[in-house]
Design a protein around this motif. Sequence first.
Motif, PDB file in Angstrom:
ATOM      1  N   ASP A  99       0.867  -1.171   0.000  1.00  0.00           N
ATOM      2  CA  ASP A  99       0.000   0.000   0.000  1.00  0.00           C
ATOM      3  C   ASP A  99       0.910   1.230   0.000  1.00  0.00           C
ATOM      4  OD1 ASP A  99      -2.736   1.146   0.257  1.00  0.00           O
ATOM      5  OD2 ASP A  99      -1.866   2.009   2.068  1.00  0.00           O
TER       6      ASP A  99
ATOM      7  N   LYS B 237      -4.254   5.550  -5.846  1.00  0.00           N
ATOM      8  CA  LYS B 237      -5.480   4.980  -6.393  1.00  0.00           C
ATOM      9  C   LYS B 237      -5.519   5.160  -7.904  1.00  0.00           C
ATOM     10  CE  LYS B 237      -8.618   4.883  -2.512  1.00  0.00           C
ATOM     11  NZ  LYS B 237      -9.622   5.601  -1.735  1.00  0.00           N
TER      12      LYS B 237
ATOM     13  N   TYR C  96      -3.375  10.331   6.063  1.00  0.00           N
ATOM     14  CA  TYR C  96      -3.183   9.593   4.820  1.00  0.00           C
ATOM     15  C   TYR C  96      -4.491   9.518   4.028  1.00  0.00           C
ATOM     16  CZ  TYR C  96      -2.180   6.076   1.389  1.00  0.00           C
ATOM     17  OH  TYR C  96      -2.043   5.426   0.204  1.00  0.00           O
TER      18      TYR C  96
ATOM     19  N   GLU D 154      -2.463   9.255  -1.426  1.00  0.00           N
ATOM     20  CA  GLU D 154      -3.504   8.228  -1.546  1.00  0.00           C
ATOM     21  C   GLU D 154      -4.231   8.370  -2.883  1.00  0.00           C
ATOM     22  OE1 GLU D 154      -7.297   6.597   1.030  1.00  0.00           O
ATOM     23  OE2 GLU D 154      -7.296   8.627   0.244  1.00  0.00           O
TER      24      GLU D 154
ATOM     25  N   SER E 259       0.685   3.787   1.705  1.00  0.00           N
ATOM     26  CA  SER E 259       0.932   4.347   3.037  1.00  0.00           C
ATOM     27  C   SER E 259       2.284   3.870   3.575  1.00  0.00           C
ATOM     28  CB  SER E 259      -0.194   3.983   3.999  1.00  0.00           C
ATOM     29  OG  SER E 259      -0.278   2.580   4.142  1.00  0.00           O
TER      30      SER E 259
END
Lengths: 512, 120
Positions: free
Chosen positions: A87, A493, A483, A489, A89
């Motif tokens: 991810d 995406k 985040y 983010e 993050s």
Amino acid sequence: MAKKLNMRKRYELLTRGLGWEPTYQPKDKVFAQEAYEGIKITDWSKWEDPFRLTVDAYWKYQAEKDKKLYAVMDSFAQNNAHLNLADASYVNALKLFIQGVSPLEYAAHRNFARLARQLSGEGAQIACQMQSIDELRHAQTQIHTISHYNKHFHGMHDPFHMFDRVWYLSVPKSYFDDASSAGPFEFITSVSFSFEYLLTNLLFVPFMSGAAYNGDMATVTFGFSAQSDESRHMTLGLEIIKFLLEQHEDNLPIVQGWIDKHFWRAYRLLGLVAMMQDYFLPESPMSWKEGWQIYFVENAGALFNDLGRYGLQMPKYHEIATAEADHISHQIFGTFYNYIHAAAFNLGLPSEAKMNWLSEKYPDTFDKYYRPRMEMWAQMEKEGKRFFNMGLPQLCQVCQIPMCFTEIAKDDPMQVSYRVSEYEGEKFHTCSDGCKTIFDHEPEKYVNAWLPVHQIFQGNCGGAAVPDVLNWYHFHPEDGGDYVGSADEARWKAMKGEAAAEAPKTSQADAA
Amino acid sequence: MAVKSIHGEYPSVFMDSVDRFHGNQLVYIGWDNHTSICTANAYPLPPDMPFGALTEAVLPSVCGPHPDFPLIEWSKVEWLLDGEAFTPEMGKSLKDNGVGHKSLIRFKTPGLNGYKGTGN
């Protein structure tokens, strides 16, 4: 034909007999920093470099490692391998690393160059020279590895500028400046022993195994490339301690004092790593507490059993650090949750799955003390009242961390731990007995501390309003904050969305 | 013990002496048992400011969002100044209340011990 020499002989020929007795100046002027700390060296030839590395061998090894590392980096970039991360993050761990750790590598490079010049023993000069070059290589390879992420994510565009100015980066900076502004023997005890020998695994293992768990093969490769250097540095750290203690019995109390001080300073700094380890990684290999148990309690415990024959004891307040292992990652996370609008990375409240992991790893503390805090904050977020701390925190005069630590050793873990000293009519606040002891030992030094919060109030940081200060830090508006809803983010995406839309092509690339 | 130095006395600059704060003094204020507000906060405040302005004008910016804050009965609050219990006179200045440069003021709110009494 010349006879081939064995390694020990080669090492001796290539590292000894390189010095000379100065004649234009007395020796104590040529090596002016060697005596003033009170360390007594009677015979530098007793210095043993356990690696017996010569410069020709050193170049060869390092060149090979660099070749491999840069091949991996190239392929990582060409394959857009950041898309394989668990991810986005996760990238926040890299932000903390490039902002807070890489500048330390560079500072270490400069300081080991100073030591190579200031120590008069030839074996020590060579070892410090090589470590100096290692540290420069680490700073460079980290910048190169992470530069790929800098193309796609925020917060990594100007780490060296940030390091000199940002409130939370004053924590690593002040630790290192403390050691750098001391004499050569205190520096090497601090960095090579208290940091590299005792605690380096607690820094590197979380970052590198965190990278491995989260699909960041570039950073893993960098980690492997640095690992053999790090083990050489650790061995130097141990060697220097043994050497100093064997040289003269008067060195023992001085060295013990330095170990105590720099253990505590390095431990406080690692609180930032504890937060990263427990809260930044989407997939967590190990909790801070587990790492502390293995790398400090067990390993350092065994080490000090060995060093006991020199009269050396475990660093002062080590038992407090161990008691705090149940708390500090949560406390430092809480601090950054308060101030994430003024950081150059993102975080957010842990997911339910992450909280369950934390409950499992911290059975004595998480549910009792810290889960309720998360629940309260989640409730406030739900009501559209996400809590940001709109003031500036009180900082510890020594470690410079916001004074968020509590009276854990006194069994009062929700009471903030306040310590204060008076020096020449002024009050100086510290976060713990460890930091207060350091202040009280050398108050003349710590009154000089550049505390970011106070500097803002004095008008030295670009302005009075938070955006002015962040601009002075070279932060961009999208660098900080939660985040969820962040620019990173959104970009992640979008990147994943595109990848999904071009599925056939991507599958081919994956297969290749 | 003095810092060892190569040349003479170790140079000390008091980086936070009161003269550097443009007429203000630094005051730290922390709310005990409310650790979700991660630390005591630092404020540059005029020494002549009335103590009462702390509760009315200074604290709400940081502590205001906490669910306990609107419930505080200020007459029941217990104050600590630099580690000692004290009773501030709200109408008098910080200075006249004995609040000096870099003083730490703590307050406890009996009955209000953080979110669900957990110290948060």
